[in-house]
Design a protein around this motif. Structure first.
Motif, PDB file in Angstrom:
ATOM      1  N   ASP A 265       0.841  -1.193   0.000  1.00 17.38           N
ATOM      2  CA  ASP A 265       0.000   0.000   0.000  1.00 17.38           C
ATOM      3  C   ASP A 265       0.883   1.252   0.000  1.00 17.38           C
ATOM      4  N   PRO A 266       0.831   2.085  -1.031  1.00 13.68           N
ATOM      5  CA  PRO A 266       1.655   3.300  -1.061  1.00 13.68           C
ATOM      6  C   PRO A 266       1.341   4.245   0.096  1.00 13.68           C
ATOM      7  N   ALA A 267       0.058   4.303   0.505  1.00 11.52           N
ATOM      8  CA  ALA A 267      -0.320   5.183   1.615  1.00 11.52           C
ATOM      9  C   ALA A 267       0.330   4.715   2.912  1.00 11.52           C
ATOM     10  N   ALA A 268       0.409   3.389   3.116  1.00  9.73           N
ATOM     11  CA  ALA A 268       1.045   2.849   4.316  1.00  9.73           C
ATOM     12  C   ALA A 268       2.536   3.165   4.326  1.00  9.73           C
ATOM     13  N   LEU A 269       3.184   3.027   3.168  1.00 10.82           N
ATOM     14  CA  LEU A 269       4.603   3.343   3.076  1.00 10.82           C
ATOM     15  C   LEU A 269       4.850   4.828   3.346  1.00 10.82           C
ATOM     16  N   MET A 270       3.989   5.678   2.821  1.00  8.30           N
ATOM     17  CA  MET A 270       4.136   7.119   3.055  1.00  8.30           C
ATOM     18  C   MET A 270       3.968   7.435   4.547  1.00  8.30           C
ATOM     19  N   TYR A 271       2.988   6.803   5.172  1.00 10.91           N
ATOM     20  CA  TYR A 271       2.761   6.997   6.598  1.00 10.91           C
ATOM     21  C   TYR A 271       3.995   6.563   7.394  1.00 10.91           C
ATOM     22  N   ALA A 272       4.576   5.420   6.995  1.00 12.49           N
ATOM     23  CA  ALA A 272       5.781   4.931   7.668  1.00 12.49           C
ATOM     24  C   ALA A 272       6.938   5.916   7.500  1.00 12.49           C
ATOM     25  N   GLN A 273       7.084   6.476   6.324  1.00 12.31           N
ATOM     26  CA  GLN A 273       8.171   7.424   6.070  1.00 12.31           C
ATOM     27  C   GLN A 273       7.978   8.716   6.870  1.00 12.31           C
ATOM     28  N   TRP A 274       6.719   9.173   6.941  1.00 12.85           N
ATOM     29  CA  TRP A 274       6.428  10.363   7.752  1.00 12.85           C
ATOM     30  C   TRP A 274       6.748  10.098   9.215  1.00 12.85           C
ATOM     31  N   THR A 275       6.381   8.895   9.674  1.00 14.32           N
ATOM     32  CA  THR A 275       6.638   8.530  11.065  1.00 14.32           C
ATOM     33  C   THR A 275       8.126   8.528  11.346  1.00 14.32           C
ATOM     34  N   ASP A 276       8.904   7.950  10.442  1.00 14.72           N
ATOM     35  CA  ASP A 276      10.361   7.910  10.588  1.00 14.72           C
ATOM     36  C   ASP A 276      10.921   9.322  10.699  1.00 14.72           C
ATOM     37  N   LYS A 277      10.500  10.191   9.809  1.00 15.46           N
ATOM     38  CA  LYS A 277      11.007  11.569   9.784  1.00 15.46           C
ATOM     39  C   LYS A 277      10.651  12.301  11.081  1.00 15.46           C
ATOM     40  N   THR A 278       9.402  12.174  11.502  1.00 13.54           N
ATOM     41  CA  THR A 278       8.960  12.876  12.708  1.00 13.54           C
ATOM     42  C   THR A 278       9.657  12.335  13.951  1.00 13.54           C
ATOM     43  N   CYS A 279       9.849  11.020  14.001  1.00 14.37           N
ATOM     44  CA  CYS A 279      10.554  10.428  15.137  1.00 14.37           C
ATOM     45  C   CYS A 279      11.988  10.947  15.228  1.00 14.37           C
ATOM     46  N   GLN A 280      12.680  10.987  14.101  1.00 12.39           N
ATOM     47  CA  GLN A 280      14.065  11.480  14.093  1.00 12.39           C
ATOM     48  C   GLN A 280      14.131  12.929  14.553  1.00 12.39           C
ATOM     49  N   GLU A 281      13.152  13.703  14.171  1.00 12.33           N
ATOM     50  CA  GLU A 281      13.148  15.131  14.511  1.00 12.33           C
ATOM     51  C   GLU A 281      12.842  15.381  15.982  1.00 12.33           C
ATOM     52  N   ASN A 282      12.251  14.370  16.660  1.00 15.50           N
ATOM     53  CA  ASN A 282      11.745  14.622  18.010  1.00 15.50           C
ATOM     54  C   ASN A 282      12.294  13.667  19.063  1.00 15.50           C
ATOM     55  N   GLY A 283      13.463  13.093  18.785  1.00 22.48           N
ATOM     56  CA  GLY A 283      14.154  12.327  19.808  1.00 22.48           C
ATOM     57  C   GLY A 283      13.653  10.918  20.022  1.00 22.48           C
ATOM     58  N   PHE A 284      12.949  10.357  19.046  1.00 23.22           N
ATOM     59  CA  PHE A 284      12.489   8.978  19.105  1.00 23.22           C
ATOM     60  C   PHE A 284      13.335   8.106  18.178  1.00 23.22           C
ATOM     61  N   ARG A 285      13.420   6.820  18.496  1.00 32.18           N
ATOM     62  CA  ARG A 285      13.989   5.849  17.555  1.00 32.18           C
ATOM     63  C   ARG A 285      12.837   5.189  16.805  1.00 32.18           C
ATOM     64  N   TYR A 286      13.042   4.991  15.492  1.00 28.50           N
ATOM     65  CA  TYR A 286      12.023   4.317  14.691  1.00 28.50           C
ATOM     66  C   TYR A 286      12.695   3.304  13.784  1.00 28.50           C
ATOM     67  N   SER A 287      12.196   2.069  13.809  1.00 27.91           N
ATOM     68  CA  SER A 287      12.721   1.020  12.935  1.00 27.91           C
ATOM     69  C   SER A 287      11.586   0.486  12.082  1.00 27.91           C
ATOM     70  N   LEU A 288      11.720   0.610  10.761  1.00 27.25           N
ATOM     71  CA  LEU A 288      10.728   0.049   9.848  1.00 27.25           C
ATOM     72  C   LEU A 288      11.206  -1.327   9.397  1.00 27.25           C
ATOM     73  N   ARG A 289      10.370  -2.344   9.612  1.00 26.99           N
ATOM     74  CA  ARG A 289      10.706  -3.703   9.213  1.00 26.99           C
ATOM     75  C   ARG A 289       9.730  -4.156   8.129  1.00 26.99           C
ATOM     76  N   GLN A 290      10.236  -4.240   6.902  1.00 24.08           N
ATOM     77  CA  GLN A 290       9.425  -4.673   5.775  1.00 24.08           C
ATOM     78  C   GLN A 290       9.583  -6.175   5.604  1.00 24.08           C
ATOM     79  N   ILE A 291       8.484  -6.905   5.747  1.00 18.61           N
ATOM     80  CA  ILE A 291       8.545  -8.361   5.752  1.00 18.61           C
ATOM     81  C   ILE A 291       7.403  -8.931   4.920  1.00 18.61           C
TER      82      ILE A 291
END
Length: 334
Positions: free
Chosen positions: A49-75
């Motif tokens: 789902d492209p929308a899910a991937l975009m959401y994951a990418q937004w989450t990664d970016k926001t986490c990095q900007e705000n002191g969170f760790r984010y790991s995306l596992r594509q399986i």
């Protein structure tokens, strides 16, 4: 006297999600400062789902900007169950998000149930869903130390309505949508139905519209019930419900769907939580406020939920999520 060439001010105010998100991010930052290490969120992507991937990418970016760790596992989707169970047992993982749909059937519901309650950042496990529908705000009602987690997208819509002052802070907590009639176009089990329940539990009369018909969510006349009840509106369609509503919220995930603006009550507030554009540009001619998307708010709510999970697991009096619970908001003590 104004000249005849002066144009009237535009009737509609467009509110961008980033304005709401920025306010919430300031609160999240206060919570992160109380932690010994950055919270670690793991996302599982097992679909195309492209929308899910975009959401994951937004989450990664926001986490990095705000002191969170984010790991995306594509399986692969056949491996998702074991991957979730492994993350449940991993002490380095603080929160888990799974991007649905994966199987697009009851197996997805099963996957929601196997995410450990202490790591369910989306609030989709049975315990959290039960509490939400029953209007129970804590996992431990007697001591009120462990707050129940609410689903991210419905809660993001609530935070937007709070930002827009749709919630009336003069009224008692829990009744602050009393007097509002709200239309929610989407009754999915992940977003639409939980959202209707949350809004009704806070006092609104909610018409939930789906392809199968219209249901009314309400706490009864004079809010005489503790939690909401649901009534099927036999023979009703969106044409009957939408004109009654001062707030219209849509989340239809189809590119071809457009809300019929002619049904809109003059001056209504319109919010779209779909990845598609459910409202055409003509909505600005009738709405008083229009929020075209909510994705950035949803990601911040995800981070707030993760902070709350960490708070729930701590045995001392440090409450890293306390800064995200302003008095009078949905999650605050009643």
């Amino acid at each position: 006297m104004a000249s005849t060439t002066d144009s009237a001010p535009a009737p509609c105010k467009v509110v961008l999600a980033k304005n709401v998100a920025n306010r919430l991010l300031a609160e999240v930052d206060e919570g992160v400062k109380t932690l010994e290490k950055p919270p670690h969120l793991v996302g599982f992507l097992a679909n195309n789902d492209p929308a899910a991937l975009m959401y994951a990418q937004w989450t990664d970016k926001t986490c990095q900007e705000n002191g969170f760790r984010y790991s995306l596992r594509q399986i692969e989707r056949d491996d998702i169950e074991e991957a979730i169970l492994a993350a449940n047992a991993d002490p380095e993982v603080d929160g888990i998000i799974v991007y649905y749909p994966i199987f697009n059937n009851r197996q997805d519901q099963y996957l929601q149930q196997i995410v450990d309650v202490s790591k369910d950042v989306e609030g989709l496990s049975h315990r959290y869903i039960f509490n939400m529908y029953q209007n129970v705000r804590f996992l431990d009602p007697a001591t009120k130390r462990q707050k129940s987690i609410l689903p991210c997208t419905p809660l993001a819509v609530v935070k937007i309505l709070e930002y827009l002052n749709i919630y009336n802070t003069i009224l008692p907590h829990g009744n602050r949508l009393f007097g509002h009639t709200i239309c929610v176009v989407n009754r999915s089990e992940v977003v639409g139905r939980p959202l209707a329940a949350l809004l009704a539990n806070d006092g609104a009369c909610v018409y939930s519209v789906d392809i199968t018909g219209v249901q009314k969510f309400t706490r009864g006349e004079g809010l005489n019930k503790r939690t909401h009840e649901v009534h099927d509106m036999e023979g009703w369609t969106i044409k009957d419900a939408a004109p009654l509503c001062d707030v219209v919220i849509t989340g239809v995930p189809g590119e071809s769907y457009k809300f019929d603006t002619s049904l809109l009550r003059e001056g209504a507030v319109c919010v779209n939580f779909s990845s598609e554009k459910n409202f055409g540009p003509e909505v600005k001619q009738k709405a008083s406020i229009f929020v075209p998307s909510i994705g950035k708010v949803t990601i911040v709510v995800l981070q707030r939920n993760l902070l709350r999970l960490i708070q729930n697991k701590r045995l001392d009096d440090v409450k890293p999520a306390a800064a995200t619970e302003r008095p009078g908001t949905l999650e605050a003590d009643s």
